[in-house]
Scaffold this motif. Structure first.
Motif, PDB file in Angstrom:
ATOM      1  N   ASN A   1     -10.993   7.753  -3.502  1.00 50.33           N
ATOM      2  CA  ASN A   1      -9.947   8.640  -2.980  1.00 50.33           C
ATOM      3  C   ASN A   1      -9.513   9.660  -4.032  1.00 50.33           C
ATOM      4  O   ASN A   1      -9.265  10.827  -3.726  1.00 50.33           O
ATOM      5  CB  ASN A   1      -8.738   7.826  -2.524  1.00 50.33           C
ATOM      6  N   LEU A   2      -9.419   9.218  -5.275  1.00 48.95           N
ATOM      7  CA  LEU A   2      -9.058  10.136  -6.355  1.00 48.95           C
ATOM      8  C   LEU A   2     -10.039  11.288  -6.452  1.00 48.95           C
ATOM      9  O   LEU A   2      -9.651  12.450  -6.629  1.00 48.95           O
ATOM     10  CB  LEU A   2      -9.002   9.388  -7.687  1.00 48.95           C
ATOM     11  N   GLU A   3     -11.307  10.973  -6.352  1.00 49.73           N
ATOM     12  CA  GLU A   3     -12.338  12.019  -6.438  1.00 49.73           C
ATOM     13  C   GLU A   3     -12.220  12.974  -5.248  1.00 49.73           C
ATOM     14  O   GLU A   3     -12.347  14.194  -5.408  1.00 49.73           O
ATOM     15  CB  GLU A   3     -13.730  11.377  -6.473  1.00 49.73           C
ATOM     16  N   ALA A   4     -11.963  12.427  -4.063  1.00 54.01           N
ATOM     17  CA  ALA A   4     -11.837  13.264  -2.873  1.00 54.01           C
ATOM     18  C   ALA A   4     -10.613  14.172  -2.953  1.00 54.01           C
ATOM     19  O   ALA A   4     -10.644  15.314  -2.483  1.00 54.01           O
ATOM     20  CB  ALA A   4     -11.779  12.387  -1.625  1.00 54.01           C
ATOM     21  N   LEU A   5      -9.538  13.673  -3.557  1.00 56.97           N
ATOM     22  CA  LEU A   5      -8.304  14.460  -3.661  1.00 56.97           C
ATOM     23  C   LEU A   5      -8.467  15.665  -4.579  1.00 56.97           C
ATOM     24  O   LEU A   5      -7.687  16.623  -4.498  1.00 56.97           O
ATOM     25  CB  LEU A   5      -7.158  13.578  -4.162  1.00 56.97           C
ATOM     26  N   ASN A   6      -9.468  15.634  -5.440  1.00 58.95           N
ATOM     27  CA  ASN A   6      -9.696  16.767  -6.340  1.00 58.95           C
ATOM     28  C   ASN A   6     -10.053  18.039  -5.589  1.00 58.95           C
ATOM     29  O   ASN A   6      -9.912  19.144  -6.118  1.00 58.95           O
ATOM     30  CB  ASN A   6     -10.825  16.438  -7.332  1.00 58.95           C
TER      31      ASN A   6
ATOM     32  N   ILE B   1      -0.980  18.645   5.046  1.00 61.53           N
ATOM     33  CA  ILE B   1      -1.804  17.512   4.603  1.00 61.53           C
ATOM     34  C   ILE B   1      -2.879  17.218   5.638  1.00 61.53           C
ATOM     35  O   ILE B   1      -4.055  16.998   5.304  1.00 61.53           O
ATOM     36  CB  ILE B   1      -0.921  16.270   4.359  1.00 61.53           C
ATOM     37  N   HIS B   2      -2.508  17.231   6.904  1.00 63.08           N
ATOM     38  CA  HIS B   2      -3.470  16.966   7.976  1.00 63.08           C
ATOM     39  C   HIS B   2      -4.581  18.012   8.016  1.00 63.08           C
ATOM     40  O   HIS B   2      -5.730  17.696   8.334  1.00 63.08           O
ATOM     41  CB  HIS B   2      -2.748  16.931   9.324  1.00 63.08           C
ATOM     42  N   LYS B   3      -4.248  19.249   7.687  1.00 62.40           N
ATOM     43  CA  LYS B   3      -5.261  20.312   7.667  1.00 62.40           C
ATOM     44  C   LYS B   3      -6.333  20.042   6.614  1.00 62.40           C
ATOM     45  O   LYS B   3      -7.451  20.569   6.709  1.00 62.40           O
ATOM     46  CB  LYS B   3      -4.600  21.668   7.393  1.00 62.40           C
ATOM     47  N   GLU B   4      -5.995  19.223   5.618  1.00 59.71           N
ATOM     48  CA  GLU B   4      -6.953  18.860   4.569  1.00 59.71           C
ATOM     49  C   GLU B   4      -7.748  17.596   4.948  1.00 59.71           C
ATOM     50  O   GLU B   4      -8.424  17.009   4.107  1.00 59.71           O
ATOM     51  CB  GLU B   4      -6.214  18.625   3.250  1.00 59.71           C
ATOM     52  N   ASN B   5      -7.657  17.210   6.215  1.00 58.29           N
ATOM     53  CA  ASN B   5      -8.369  16.038   6.744  1.00 58.29           C
ATOM     54  C   ASN B   5      -7.920  14.747   6.060  1.00 58.29           C
ATOM     55  O   ASN B   5      -8.732  13.899   5.684  1.00 58.29           O
ATOM     56  CB  ASN B   5      -9.888  16.202   6.612  1.00 58.29           C
ATOM     57  N   ILE B   6      -6.607  14.637   5.896  1.00 57.27           N
ATOM     58  CA  ILE B   6      -5.999  13.445   5.295  1.00 57.27           C
ATOM     59  C   ILE B   6      -5.050  12.811   6.309  1.00 57.27           C
ATOM     60  O   ILE B   6      -4.225  13.498   6.903  1.00 57.27           O
ATOM     61  CB  ILE B   6      -5.217  13.809   4.013  1.00 57.27           C
ATOM     62  N   VAL B   7      -5.186  11.502   6.512  1.00 53.68           N
ATOM     63  CA  VAL B   7      -4.244  10.723   7.312  1.00 53.68           C
ATOM     64  C   VAL B   7      -3.427   9.884   6.335  1.00 53.68           C
ATOM     65  O   VAL B   7      -3.975   9.055   5.608  1.00 53.68           O
ATOM     66  CB  VAL B   7      -4.969   9.813   8.315  1.00 53.68           C
TER      67      VAL B   7
ATOM     68  N   GLU C   1      14.433  18.599  -6.749  1.00 55.96           N
ATOM     69  CA  GLU C   1      15.640  19.350  -7.125  1.00 55.96           C
ATOM     70  C   GLU C   1      15.738  20.663  -6.363  1.00 55.96           C
ATOM     71  O   GLU C   1      16.814  21.233  -6.220  1.00 55.96           O
ATOM     72  CB  GLU C   1      15.631  19.605  -8.633  1.00 55.96           C
ATOM     73  N   ASP C   2      14.569  21.140  -5.857  1.00 61.74           N
ATOM     74  CA  ASP C   2      14.549  22.364  -5.054  1.00 61.74           C
ATOM     75  C   ASP C   2      14.813  22.090  -3.574  1.00 61.74           C
ATOM     76  O   ASP C   2      14.687  22.980  -2.737  1.00 61.74           O
ATOM     77  CB  ASP C   2      13.202  23.076  -5.209  1.00 61.74           C
ATOM     78  N   LYS C   3      15.174  20.824  -3.262  1.00 62.64           N
ATOM     79  CA  LYS C   3      15.484  20.373  -1.892  1.00 62.64           C
ATOM     80  C   LYS C   3      14.256  20.412  -0.978  1.00 62.64           C
ATOM     81  O   LYS C   3      14.379  20.419   0.255  1.00 62.64           O
ATOM     82  CB  LYS C   3      16.631  21.194  -1.276  1.00 62.64           C
ATOM     83  N   LYS C   4      13.069  20.424  -1.570  1.00 62.78           N
ATOM     84  CA  LYS C   4      11.817  20.356  -0.826  1.00 62.78           C
ATOM     85  C   LYS C   4      11.336  18.914  -0.748  1.00 62.78           C
ATOM     86  O   LYS C   4      11.709  18.078  -1.575  1.00 62.78           O
ATOM     87  CB  LYS C   4      10.749  21.233  -1.483  1.00 62.78           C
ATOM     88  N   ALA C   5      10.487  18.635   0.243  1.00 61.32           N
ATOM     89  CA  ALA C   5       9.930  17.295   0.416  1.00 61.32           C
ATOM     90  C   ALA C   5       8.599  17.186  -0.320  1.00 61.32           C
ATOM     91  O   ALA C   5       7.738  18.063  -0.193  1.00 61.32           O
ATOM     92  CB  ALA C   5       9.723  17.005   1.903  1.00 61.32           C
ATOM     93  N   TYR C   6       8.442  16.106  -1.092  1.00 62.13           N
ATOM     94  CA  TYR C   6       7.203  15.847  -1.829  1.00 62.13           C
ATOM     95  C   TYR C   6       6.666  14.465  -1.460  1.00 62.13           C
ATOM     96  O   TYR C   6       7.400  13.475  -1.517  1.00 62.13           O
ATOM     97  CB  TYR C   6       7.454  15.904  -3.341  1.00 62.13           C
ATOM     98  N   TYR C   7       5.408  14.415  -1.075  1.00 67.35           N
ATOM     99  CA  TYR C   7       4.746  13.138  -0.816  1.00 67.35           C
ATOM    100  C   TYR C   7       4.176  12.643  -2.140  1.00 67.35           C
ATOM    101  O   TYR C   7       3.351  13.319  -2.764  1.00 67.35           O
ATOM    102  CB  TYR C   7       3.633  13.316   0.218  1.00 67.35           C
ATOM    103  N   ILE C   8       4.622  11.460  -2.576  1.00 70.74           N
ATOM    104  CA  ILE C   8       4.323  11.051  -3.947  1.00 70.74           C
ATOM    105  C   ILE C   8       3.332   9.894  -4.057  1.00 70.74           C
ATOM    106  O   ILE C   8       2.998   9.501  -5.161  1.00 70.74           O
ATOM    107  CB  ILE C   8       5.620  10.662  -4.695  1.00 70.74           C
ATOM    108  N   ASP C   9       2.880   9.336  -2.937  1.00 68.92           N
ATOM    109  CA  ASP C   9       1.949   8.208  -3.038  1.00 68.92           C
ATOM    110  C   ASP C   9       0.840   8.389  -2.018  1.00 68.92           C
ATOM    111  O   ASP C   9       0.796   7.718  -0.996  1.00 68.92           O
ATOM    112  CB  ASP C   9       2.684   6.883  -2.808  1.00 68.92           C
ATOM    113  N   ILE C  10      -0.074   9.300  -2.324  1.00 66.10           N
ATOM    114  CA  ILE C  10      -1.104   9.715  -1.377  1.00 66.10           C
ATOM    115  C   ILE C  10      -2.420   8.970  -1.601  1.00 66.10           C
ATOM    116  O   ILE C  10      -3.366   9.116  -0.822  1.00 66.10           O
ATOM    117  CB  ILE C  10      -1.327  11.239  -1.493  1.00 66.10           C
ATOM    118  N   LEU C  11      -2.474   8.143  -2.634  1.00 67.28           N
ATOM    119  CA  LEU C  11      -3.737   7.515  -3.021  1.00 67.28           C
ATOM    120  C   LEU C  11      -4.254   6.536  -1.970  1.00 67.28           C
ATOM    121  O   LEU C  11      -5.451   6.281  -1.893  1.00 67.28           O
ATOM    122  CB  LEU C  11      -3.566   6.797  -4.365  1.00 67.28           C
TER     123      LEU C  11
END
Length: 257
Positions: A53-58, A119-125, A138-148
Motif C-alpha cells: 500500500n505504501l508503494e501504491a500511495l506514492n 480520495i475516491h478519484k484516486e481509486n482508494i476505498v 489549524e486551518d479548520k480543514k479535514a485531514y485523513y491521517i491513517d490511509i495505510l
C-alpha cells in the motif's frame, strides 16, 4: 521512500501519545513535527500488504488532504512502522472543543466529504473512516491521517471502522467487499454521529426530528438518515456536498443569529 532501522530511533526523545488505536503505538516528535507509528500486529503477511500500500500511495496526487507516510521503519528487513508529518489540531472526536456553532461543524463535515471524493478519484476505498482517523487542522480543514489500511487500486482494505461494521451487520452485507458506496454511507453516519455526539444507532427518530425543527441542515438530510436507520440495502448515497452546499450552510448560520 527512505527506510530507517528501528534501532536507529531514540524513542526516549519522543512523546508517546495516549491514542485510542488497536493498530499502532504512536509517538510524536515535537521538534520535527513527525508522527512515528509502530504496528502492534506482528503478522508478516499484513506487514507485506501495508508495504504494498505504501508503494501504491506514492503514485497519488499530493494536493489532497491526506497524510501519506514519508519513511518506513524496518526491523530485519520487515516493515514494522512508519514516519509521517504531524497535523497540528484536534481529532474529529474533539470537534465540540473547536466549533461551538452547529453550522461550523457542518461546514467542516462538508470539507470531509469533498476530501473523500478526491480520495475516491484516486481509486482508494478508505473503509476505516472513524473520528480518530480525521484531524481538524489549524486551518479548520479535514485531514485523513491513517490511509495505510485503505483498499488501493482494487485491493481489499486492511481495516474496517466500527461504524461501517455496525451497518454491515445490520444489513447483512459481505464485510470483504467494501466499496466507495459504503465509504459514502459510513461518512454520512459519521456526520450524524458528529452532529449528535453519539453513535448513529442510538439517535432516535424523535430526537432527530426534534433537532431538525431547529437545524435546517438536518431537515435537508432526514431522508438519508431514514434509509440508513431502517437498514435498507443498495442505498444510492451521495456525498454530503452533493446534497447541501457551503452557501446553504452559511445562509442557515446567518438566519440563526
Amino acid at each position: 521512500m527512505d527506510k530507517i532501522d528501528v534501532n536507529e530511533i531514540d524513542f526516549s526523545k519522543l512523546n508517546k501519545l495516549d491514542v485510542e488505536s488497536s493498530e499502532n503505538t504512536v509517538y510524536l516528535d515535537d521538534k520535527d513535527e513527525k508522527i512515528y507509528k509502530i504496528f502492534l500486529s506482528k503478522d508478516l503477511d499484513l506487514s507485506k500488504k501495508k508495504e504494498e500500500n505504501l508503494e501504491a500511495l506514492n503514485d497519488i496526487r499530493r494536493d489532497i488532504n491526506i497524510v501519506i507516510p514519508e519513511n518506513k521503519i524496518m526491523s530485519n528487513s520487515v516493515l514494522i512502522g512508519t514516519i509521517e508529518r504531524y497535523i497540528k489540531g484536534e481529532d474529529l472526536r474533539d470537534i465540540n472543543h473547536r466549533f461551538s456553532n452547529i453550522y461550523d461543524k457542518v461546514l467542516f463535515c462538508l470539507d470531509m466529504s469533498k476530501t473523500l471524493e478526491e480520495i475516491h478519484k484516486e481509486n482508494i476505498v478508505v473503509s476505516d473512516i472513524n473520528p480518530g482517523n480525521v484531524r481538524i487542522g489549524e486551518d479548520k480543514k479535514a485531514y485523513y491521517i491513517d490511509i495505510l489500511n485503505a483498499g488501493i487500486n482494487g485491493s481489499s482494505p486492511l481495516a474496517t471502522s466500527k461504524i461501517l461494521l455496525n451497518y454491515i451487520r445490520n444489513v447483512k452485507l459481505d464485510t470483504k467487499n467494501v466499496t466507495k458506496e459504503l465509504d459514502r454511507i459510513t461518512m454520512m453516519m459519521l456526520i450524524f454521529e458528529t452532529l449528535f455526539n453519539k453513535e448513529f444507532y442510538y439517535i432516535t427518530y424523535y430526537e432527530y426530528m426534534s433537532r431538525a425543527e431547529k437545524i435546517k441542515t438536518l431537515m435537508d438530510l432526514v431522508s438519508y438518515y431514514e434509509v440508513i436507520r431502517t437498514n435498507q440495502k443498495n442505498i444510492d448515497m451521495p456525498y454530503l456536498h452533493e446534497i447541501i452546499s457551503d452557501c446553504d450552510v452559511k445562509k442557515y448560520k446567518k438566519e440563526m443569529r
